[in-house]
Design an enzyme around this catalytic site. Structure first.
Site, PDB file in Angstrom:
ATOM      1  CE  LYS A  59       1.708  -1.274 -10.014  1.00 24.72           C
ATOM      2  NZ  LYS A  59       2.177  -1.759  -8.709  1.00 24.72           N
ATOM      3  CG  ASP A 112      -0.463  -3.700  -7.609  1.00 23.25           C
ATOM      4  OD1 ASP A 112       0.423  -3.345  -6.955  1.00 23.25           O
ATOM      5  OD2 ASP A 112      -1.639  -2.995  -7.644  1.00 23.25           O
TER       6      ASP A 112
HETATM    7  P1  NDP Z   1      -4.841  -7.912  -3.188  1.00 22.06           P
HETATM    8  O1  NDP Z   1      -5.724  -7.624  -4.646  1.00 22.06           O
HETATM    9  O2  NDP Z   1      -4.526  -9.314  -3.042  1.00 22.06           O
HETATM   10  O3  NDP Z   1      -5.629  -7.205  -1.981  1.00 22.06           O
HETATM   11  C1  NDP Z   1      -5.780  -5.995  -2.019  1.00 22.06           C
HETATM   12  C2  NDP Z   1      -6.835  -6.031  -0.575  1.00 22.06           C
HETATM   13  O4  NDP Z   1      -6.976  -4.612  -0.308  1.00 22.06           O
HETATM   14  C3  NDP Z   1      -8.066  -6.614  -0.688  1.00 22.06           C
HETATM   15  O5  NDP Z   1      -8.246  -7.121   0.777  1.00 22.06           O
HETATM   16  C4  NDP Z   1      -8.813  -5.462  -0.882  1.00 22.06           C
HETATM   17  O6  NDP Z   1     -10.378  -5.621  -0.523  1.00 22.06           O
HETATM   18  C5  NDP Z   1      -8.444  -4.348  -0.295  1.00 22.06           C
HETATM   19  N1  NDP Z   1      -8.563  -3.212  -1.276  1.00 22.06           N
HETATM   20  C6  NDP Z   1      -8.410  -2.916  -2.323  1.00 22.06           C
HETATM   21  N2  NDP Z   1      -8.945  -1.575  -2.514  1.00 22.06           N
HETATM   22  C7  NDP Z   1      -9.571  -1.186  -1.535  1.00 22.06           C
HETATM   23  C8  NDP Z   1     -10.391  -0.191  -1.380  1.00 22.06           C
HETATM   24  N3  NDP Z   1     -10.443   1.076  -2.058  1.00 22.06           N
HETATM   25  N4  NDP Z   1     -10.731   0.135   0.115  1.00 22.06           N
HETATM   26  C9  NDP Z   1     -10.752  -0.724   0.869  1.00 22.06           C
HETATM   27  N5  NDP Z   1      -9.912  -2.035   0.569  1.00 22.06           N
HETATM   28  C10 NDP Z   1      -9.455  -2.072  -0.531  1.00 22.06           C
HETATM   29  O7  NDP Z   1      -3.581  -6.902  -3.504  1.00 22.06           O
HETATM   30  P2  NDP Z   1      -2.066  -6.676  -2.978  1.00 22.06           P
HETATM   31  O8  NDP Z   1      -1.979  -7.407  -1.505  1.00 22.06           O
HETATM   32  O9  NDP Z   1      -1.346  -7.606  -3.920  1.00 22.06           O
HETATM   33  O10 NDP Z   1      -1.564  -5.203  -2.875  1.00 22.06           O
HETATM   34  C11 NDP Z   1      -2.173  -4.285  -1.851  1.00 22.06           C
HETATM   35  C12 NDP Z   1      -1.288  -3.121  -1.865  1.00 22.06           C
HETATM   36  O11 NDP Z   1       0.193  -3.512  -1.845  1.00 22.06           O
HETATM   37  C13 NDP Z   1      -1.490  -2.309  -3.287  1.00 22.06           C
HETATM   38  O12 NDP Z   1      -1.433  -0.933  -2.728  1.00 22.06           O
HETATM   39  C14 NDP Z   1      -0.251  -2.748  -3.981  1.00 22.06           C
HETATM   40  O13 NDP Z   1       0.105  -1.854  -5.000  1.00 22.06           O
HETATM   41  C15 NDP Z   1       0.749  -2.979  -3.082  1.00 22.06           C
HETATM   42  N6  NDP Z   1       1.884  -3.564  -3.232  1.00 22.06           N
HETATM   43  C16 NDP Z   1       1.693  -5.007  -3.772  1.00 22.06           C
HETATM   44  C17 NDP Z   1       2.747  -5.932  -4.079  1.00 22.06           C
HETATM   45  C18 NDP Z   1       2.637  -7.437  -4.231  1.00 22.06           C
HETATM   46  O14 NDP Z   1       3.559  -8.057  -4.512  1.00 22.06           O
HETATM   47  N7  NDP Z   1       1.478  -7.776  -4.326  1.00 22.06           N
HETATM   48  C19 NDP Z   1       4.134  -5.298  -4.002  1.00 22.06           C
HETATM   49  C20 NDP Z   1       4.111  -4.081  -3.381  1.00 22.06           C
HETATM   50  C21 NDP Z   1       3.216  -3.152  -3.277  1.00 22.06           C
HETATM   51  P3  NDP Z   1     -11.572  -6.183  -1.766  1.00 22.06           P
HETATM   52  O15 NDP Z   1     -11.101  -7.592  -1.978  1.00 22.06           O
HETATM   53  O16 NDP Z   1     -12.570  -5.982  -1.031  1.00 22.06           O
HETATM   54  O17 NDP Z   1     -11.277  -5.319  -3.060  1.00 22.06           O
END
Ligand code: NDP
Length: 444
Positions: A125, A165
């Site tokens: 990671k 991510d």
């Molecule tokens: P994105 O950056 O596309 O989206 C993240 C979302 O979560 C945004 O809406 C963001 O809001 C919100 N968010 C992030 N941090 C916070 C916080 N502290 N409090 C509230 N909302 C928050 O990321 P992903 O969708 O790619 O990833 C989301 C999760 O899925 C993570 O845990 C990641 O590790 C996991 N994941 C992702 C994979 C992938 O293929 N992308 C694979 C496996 C797991 P804002 O824009 O306001 O920050």
């Protein structure tokens, strides 16, 4: 003291100030007792001590220039945690909260997740405390180029293959890949999540969200049920959340709420995903805009309130520790039956315990969101084979991998005397393959 307890105690003492890493290690080690009982040779080989220690941690400086000409400096990380079963594989996270503890928790989880996919990929990671939010495209590009100018020497299609991510989507992967190609002069599958015009795979964008819903669907199907007519909460409004909503809706569910870090939207009529995509994907805007555009929809500042909304299924898809004990209790009181973790470690240890006691079907992240990395591995296979599979082909493979993971964790839980405990089942099933490979390699 049991071997697993001793290793955990040492890990906490040796790695102070790393609460997320402690939490992930606690969740894993607490479930491995029955495996250790059957394999006393693991203790003699100090297998767990080696398993929780990254093979390599790379920490570097990322200097870049903002649009006003000011020089900025961020921290860059790559944790190459375990390569026993294949090249390191795992995403890059760009978010101000990124630190070594978060990188290590994500890397540790990734080892078992990748093992569960059944594909030959090790765990890693990386990321940075850089915040793409609010930056111009040119700032993001200059940051990504600087980040890759250091990272390129540590990665490679057969050694370490990063992906996206939080904060790293198609735009960032494009800039990172462009700089890698420029420095190394090689057009190879060194990053996944690439655009379709330069080596990407169909379904990769949708894979994590779709995979989460396929797994939840499998859990429902095994209990004679389905998504049809279910009320669903999805936290987050990013890549994973959007495609989880899309697939859940296709399967007949009503998704009524989503959030970004400002607060949540509640739409009793069911979220209109076209509006969310327009705001989040096209305009890179804030989710609060939804309430201004859709009649009857509400926006509430702050995130936690989302878990007070009654639902059948909760799919946390934003970030770690979104559901604490109090939120879990609220969900249970309101009748939640299934929780599928789209984000990594979105439920605290106390929250998991609440769900366990209440008999909620709890699908842990390392199994439930493994569809993303599995599809990344399919992208790697297409790159090396110079092939391009159709959407249907990749989607079918994704479904089959996700169902196999479900079966593997279900069977492991059953075999080790904790039937229905998928936290234990996923950890055990993932760990056994890695442990076997590590034992075969000797003391390395
Ligand atoms: P994105 O950056 O596309 O989206 C993240 C979302 O979560 C945004 O809406 C963001 O809001 C919100 N968010 C992030 N941090 C916070 C916080 N502290 N409090 C509230 N909302 C928050 O990321 P992903 O969708 O790619 O990833 C989301 C999760 O899925 C993570 O845990 C990641 O590790 C996991 N994941 C992702 C994979 C992938 O293929 N992308 C694979 C496996 C797991 P804002 O824009 O306001 O920050």
């Amino acid at each position: 003291m049991q071997y697993t307890e001793r290793v955990l105690e040492e890990l906490i003492a040796k790695n102070p100030n790393e609460p997320e890493f402690h939490q992930a290690a606690t969740e894993i080690l607490n479930t491995l007792g029955p495996v250790i009982d059957r394999h006393p040779e693991y203790e003699r080989a100090a297998l767990l001590e080696r398993f929780v220690e990254p093979e390599r941690v790379i920490l570097f400086r990322v200097p870049w220039t903002d649009d006003s000409g000011r020089v900025r400096v961020n921290k860059g990380y790559r944790v190459q945690f375990n390569s026993a079963i294949g090249p390191y594989k795992g995403g890059l996270r760009f978010h101000p909260s990124v630190n070594l503890s978060i990188m290590k928790f994500l890397g540790l989880e990734q080892i078992l997740k990748n093992s569960l996919t059944g594909l030959p990929i090790g765990g890693g990671k990386g990321g940075s405390d850089f915040a793409p939010k609010g930056k111009s495209d040119m700032e993001v590009m200059r940051f990504c180029q600087s980040f890759m100018t250091e990272l390129y020497r540590h990665i490679g299609q057969d050694t370490d293959v990063p992906a996206g991510d939080i904060g790293v989507g198609g735009r960032e992967i494009g800039y990172l890949f462009g700089q890698y190609k420029r420095i190394c002069g090689e057009h190879v599958g060194v990053l996944t999540g690439r655009g379709l015009s330069y080596g990407g795979s169909l379904v990769r964008t949708e894979a994590t969200g779709y995979g989460l819903v396929y797994m939840t669907e499998e859990a429902l199907r095994c209990r004679g049920d389905s998504f049809r007519g279910k009320t669903v909460l999805v936290s987050g409004a990013g890549n994973v959340a959007i495609y989880a909503v899309e697939k859940a809706q296709q399967l007949g569910a009503k998704v009524v709420a989503m959030y970004d870090s400002d607060g949540f939207i509640y739409d009793r009529e069911g979220i209109r995903l076209d509006v969310v995509k327009q705001i989040k994907e096209t305009e890179r805007g804030r989710i609060r805009e939804y309430a201004a555009r859709v009649k009857g929809a509400e926006f509430h500042a702050g995130c936690k309130g989302i878990w007070n909304i009654p639902c059948d299924i909760a799919l946390p898809c934003a970030t770690q520790n979104e559901i604490d004990e109090a939120s879990a209790k609220q969900l249970v009181a309101n009748g939640v039956k299934y929780v599928g973790e789209g984000a990594n470690m979105p439920t605290t240890l106390e929250g998991i315990e609440v769900f366990r006691k209440a008999g909620v079907v709890f699908l842990p992240a390392k199994a439930a969101n493994a569809g993303g990395v599995a599809t990344s591995a399919l992208e790697m296979a297409q790159s090396s084979g110079r092939m391009f599979w159709s959407f249907e082909e990749v989607d079918e493979k994704l479904k089959s991998i996700v169902r196999n993971i479900y079966r593997a964790m279900d069977a492991a839980a059953e075999e080790y005397g904790v039937a229905g405990d998928y936290v234990a089942g996923a950890n055990i099933a993932g760990f056994l393959k890695v442990a076997d490979a590590m034992m075969a390699h000797g003391v390395v």
